[in-house]
Design a protein around this motif. Structure first.
Motif, PDB file in Angstrom:
ATOM      1  N   ILE A  30      32.933  45.933  19.668  1.00 42.31           N
ATOM      2  CA  ILE A  30      31.996  45.925  20.799  1.00 42.31           C
ATOM      3  C   ILE A  30      32.059  47.255  21.540  1.00 42.31           C
ATOM      4  CG2 ILE A  30      31.524  44.876  23.053  1.00 42.31           C
ATOM      5  CD1 ILE A  30      32.421  42.190  21.834  1.00 42.31           C
ATOM      6  N   ALA A  31      33.268  47.753  21.771  1.00 47.95           N
ATOM      7  CA  ALA A  31      33.429  49.021  22.490  1.00 47.95           C
ATOM      8  C   ALA A  31      32.813  50.177  21.715  1.00 47.95           C
ATOM      9  CB  ALA A  31      34.911  49.281  22.749  1.00 47.95           C
ATOM     10  N   ALA A  32      33.048  50.224  20.396  1.00 45.31           N
ATOM     11  CA  ALA A  32      32.494  51.305  19.574  1.00 45.31           C
ATOM     12  C   ALA A  32      30.971  51.229  19.526  1.00 45.31           C
ATOM     13  CB  ALA A  32      33.071  51.230  18.162  1.00 45.31           C
ATOM     14  N   PHE A  33      30.441  50.019  19.411  1.00 48.21           N
ATOM     15  CA  PHE A  33      28.987  49.820  19.362  1.00 48.21           C
ATOM     16  C   PHE A  33      28.343  50.286  20.667  1.00 48.21           C
ATOM     17  CE2 PHE A  33      24.969  47.603  19.353  1.00 48.21           C
ATOM     18  CZ  PHE A  33      24.627  47.480  18.005  1.00 48.21           C
ATOM     19  N   LYS A  34      28.970  49.929  21.782  1.00 46.36           N
ATOM     20  CA  LYS A  34      28.411  50.320  23.081  1.00 46.36           C
ATOM     21  C   LYS A  34      28.467  51.830  23.278  1.00 46.36           C
ATOM     22  CE  LYS A  34      28.450  49.262  28.008  1.00 46.36           C
ATOM     23  NZ  LYS A  34      29.065  48.455  29.089  1.00 46.36           N
ATOM     24  N   ARG A  35      29.558  52.474  22.834  1.00 45.80           N
ATOM     25  CA  ARG A  35      29.649  53.934  22.944  1.00 45.80           C
ATOM     26  C   ARG A  35      28.542  54.603  22.148  1.00 45.80           C
ATOM     27  NH1 ARG A  35      35.246  53.101  22.415  1.00 45.80           N
ATOM     28  NH2 ARG A  35      35.111  53.570  20.181  1.00 45.80           N
ATOM     29  N   GLN A  36      28.247  54.046  20.990  1.00 44.83           N
ATOM     30  CA  GLN A  36      27.274  54.679  20.099  1.00 44.83           C
ATOM     31  C   GLN A  36      25.840  54.433  20.531  1.00 44.83           C
ATOM     32  OE1 GLN A  36      26.402  57.253  17.730  1.00 44.83           O
ATOM     33  NE2 GLN A  36      28.429  56.537  17.108  1.00 44.83           N
ATOM     34  N   PHE A  37      25.518  53.197  20.937  1.00 50.57           N
ATOM     35  CA  PHE A  37      24.122  52.829  21.167  1.00 50.57           C
ATOM     36  C   PHE A  37      23.786  52.480  22.613  1.00 50.57           C
ATOM     37  CE2 PHE A  37      24.864  51.391  16.648  1.00 50.57           C
ATOM     38  CZ  PHE A  37      24.261  52.506  16.081  1.00 50.57           C
ATOM     39  N   GLY A  38      24.791  52.528  23.500  1.00 45.17           N
ATOM     40  CA  GLY A  38      24.512  52.334  24.911  1.00 45.17           C
ATOM     41  C   GLY A  38      24.370  50.892  25.353  1.00 45.17           C
ATOM     42  N   LYS A  39      24.626  49.949  24.455  1.00 50.83           N
ATOM     43  CA  LYS A  39      24.561  48.534  24.815  1.00 50.83           C
ATOM     44  C   LYS A  39      25.496  47.755  23.907  1.00 50.83           C
ATOM     45  CE  LYS A  39      20.181  48.647  24.134  1.00 50.83           C
ATOM     46  NZ  LYS A  39      18.740  48.289  24.113  1.00 50.83           N
ATOM     47  N   THR A  40      25.956  46.596  24.364  1.00 51.54           N
ATOM     48  CA  THR A  40      26.855  45.780  23.551  1.00 51.54           C
ATOM     49  C   THR A  40      26.076  45.113  22.418  1.00 51.54           C
ATOM     50  OG1 THR A  40      26.521  43.764  24.833  1.00 51.54           O
ATOM     51  CG2 THR A  40      28.253  45.285  25.589  1.00 51.54           C
ATOM     52  N   PRO A  41      26.775  44.676  21.355  1.00 51.98           N
ATOM     53  CA  PRO A  41      26.070  43.950  20.282  1.00 51.98           C
ATOM     54  C   PRO A  41      25.337  42.716  20.788  1.00 51.98           C
ATOM     55  CG  PRO A  41      28.270  44.572  19.567  1.00 51.98           C
ATOM     56  CD  PRO A  41      28.188  44.894  21.036  1.00 51.98           C
ATOM     57  N   GLY A  42      25.944  42.006  21.765  1.00 53.52           N
ATOM     58  CA  GLY A  42      25.286  40.818  22.309  1.00 53.52           C
ATOM     59  C   GLY A  42      23.999  41.153  23.007  1.00 53.52           C
ATOM     60  N   THR A  43      24.016  42.218  23.804  1.00 54.63           N
ATOM     61  CA  THR A  43      22.788  42.655  24.484  1.00 54.63           C
ATOM     62  C   THR A  43      21.759  43.115  23.471  1.00 54.63           C
ATOM     63  OG1 THR A  43      24.061  43.344  26.420  1.00 54.63           O
ATOM     64  CG2 THR A  43      21.860  44.263  26.191  1.00 54.63           C
ATOM     65  N   PHE A  44      22.221  43.794  22.448  1.00 54.86           N
ATOM     66  CA  PHE A  44      21.294  44.255  21.408  1.00 54.86           C
ATOM     67  C   PHE A  44      20.646  43.074  20.699  1.00 54.86           C
ATOM     68  CE2 PHE A  44      20.262  45.615  17.102  1.00 54.86           C
ATOM     69  CZ  PHE A  44      19.484  46.730  17.373  1.00 54.86           C
ATOM     70  N   LEU A  45      21.420  42.028  20.419  1.00 53.13           N
ATOM     71  CA  LEU A  45      20.848  40.832  19.774  1.00 53.13           C
ATOM     72  C   LEU A  45      19.743  40.228  20.621  1.00 53.13           C
ATOM     73  CD1 LEU A  45      23.908  38.945  18.222  1.00 53.13           C
ATOM     74  CD2 LEU A  45      21.895  39.820  17.013  1.00 53.13           C
ATOM     75  N   LYS A  46      19.918  40.251  21.945  1.00 49.63           N
ATOM     76  CA  LYS A  46      18.889  39.701  22.819  1.00 49.63           C
ATOM     77  C   LYS A  46      17.586  40.505  22.700  1.00 49.63           C
ATOM     78  CE  LYS A  46      22.083  37.735  26.210  1.00 49.63           C
ATOM     79  NZ  LYS A  46      22.619  37.826  27.586  1.00 49.63           N
ATOM     80  N   THR A  47      17.705  41.822  22.525  1.00 46.76           N
ATOM     81  CA  THR A  47      16.481  42.634  22.378  1.00 46.76           C
ATOM     82  C   THR A  47      15.749  42.283  21.089  1.00 46.76           C
ATOM     83  OG1 THR A  47      17.532  44.505  21.194  1.00 46.76           O
ATOM     84  CG2 THR A  47      17.608  44.533  23.596  1.00 46.76           C
ATOM     85  N   LEU A  48      16.485  41.864  20.065  1.00 45.38           N
ATOM     86  CA  LEU A  48      15.830  41.477  18.805  1.00 45.38           C
ATOM     87  C   LEU A  48      14.999  40.223  18.980  1.00 45.38           C
ATOM     88  CD1 LEU A  48      18.600  42.050  16.094  1.00 45.38           C
ATOM     89  CD2 LEU A  48      16.974  43.680  17.058  1.00 45.38           C
ATOM     90  N   ASP A  49      15.388  39.379  19.944  1.00 43.49           N
ATOM     91  CA  ASP A  49      14.706  38.104  20.144  1.00 43.49           C
ATOM     92  C   ASP A  49      13.585  38.190  21.162  1.00 43.49           C
ATOM     93  OD1 ASP A  49      16.408  36.822  18.356  1.00 43.49           O
ATOM     94  OD2 ASP A  49      17.903  36.452  19.909  1.00 43.49           O
ATOM     95  N   ASP A  50      13.457  39.323  21.860  1.00 38.02           N
ATOM     96  CA  ASP A  50      12.417  39.451  22.888  1.00 38.02           C
ATOM     97  C   ASP A  50      11.038  39.445  22.265  1.00 38.02           C
ATOM     98  OD1 ASP A  50      14.286  39.509  24.841  1.00 38.02           O
ATOM     99  OD2 ASP A  50      14.297  41.700  25.059  1.00 38.02           O
TER     100      ASP A  50
END
Length: 250
Positions: free
Chosen positions: A230-250
């Motif tokens: 989670i920490a590495a993902f957030k450093r790279q893309f600016g959001k957590t994997p969980g938050t990113f998953l929510k954007t996929l469902d929007d």
């Protein structure tokens, strides 16, 4: 199809998982947009990943291949280079706004021979105007230019589970480890380790979409703990994997 019948020509495709559109190029620009699934675009300019609701811009005459993840729905827009000032000389991943998303749906539904002077033609002009204002995202993996390094990285892209060390690549390229690291950093802006981490995290997006499970994706990507992933993902893309998953469902 060297001459487009209109400034923008759309194609709608539903692709099975793992579908690969082999290396090719064309004389028009292309915008490829994922409604469902994840698209990977490989080119000599780098690797570009488009999760659902992101798009990849491909300039004219750029040789590339497109790979789909799980069952993918995408919209391809082929754009006459003479019809817009925004024919960039590089590929890029674009964040698609809600307005642009609706324009994509509307333009994709137009007949091939739409009326240039009527409402359909005006809609296409709005589409082109909105295109140039889209923000660029970080789903881009630069590629080295030195042929031996480019070949090694391309092989890694084709076989993501291959475990190659800096020493392995240095031997293949007939370079010292220090020279390889210096060359890699100069040509990509990243150390090889940073490049490999970003590549793995980009590949993790496909697993996130398929499993909808952060822990499963973390372990599949090689992280010992979910929190470190989670920490590495957030450093790279600016959001957590969980938050990113929510954007996929929007």
């Amino acid at each position: 199809m060297d001459q487009l019948p209109r400034p923008v020509f759309a194609r709608v495709k539903t692709l099975p998982g793992g579908n690969r559109n082999p290396w090719h190029k064309h004389s028009w620009a292309q915008l490829t947009y994922a409604i469902k699934g994840v698209l990977l675009v490989h080119s000599d300019l780098g690797t570009f990943l488009a999760p659902p609701h992101w798009a990849v811009w491909i300039p004219p005459e750029v040789t590339h291949e497109v790979i789909a993840s799980v069952r993918t729905e995408r919209r391809n827009f082929f754009i006459d280079p003479s019809e817009t000032d925004w024919i960039a000389d590089r590929c890029r991943v674009l964040e698609v706004t809600p307005l642009m998303r609706e324009l994509i749906r509307a333009v994709a539904a137009l007949p091939v021979a739409y009326d240039l002077a009527g409402p359909d033609g005006r809609l296409v002009r709005v589409f082109l105007d909105q295109l140039v204002g889209l923000n660029e995202s970080q789903f881009h993996l630069p590629m080295p230019k030195t042929p031996a390094l480019l070949e090694s990285c391309t092989n890694l892209l084709r076989s993501p589970d291959t475990e190659l060390t800096v020493l392995d690549i240095a031997k293949t390229a007939a370079l010292s480890e220090r020279t390889l690291e210096r060359t890699f950093l100069r040509e990509t802006g990243l150390s090889f380790r940073e490049w490999r981490v970003k590549f793995k995290l980009m590949m993790a997006i496909g697993s996130l979409e398929a499993t909808r499970n952060v822990s499963t994706t973390a372990y599949a990507t090689g992280y010992e703990t979910t929190s470190s992933f989670i920490a590495a993902f957030k450093r790279q893309f600016g959001k957590t994997p969980g938050t990113f998953l929510k954007t996929l469902d929007d």
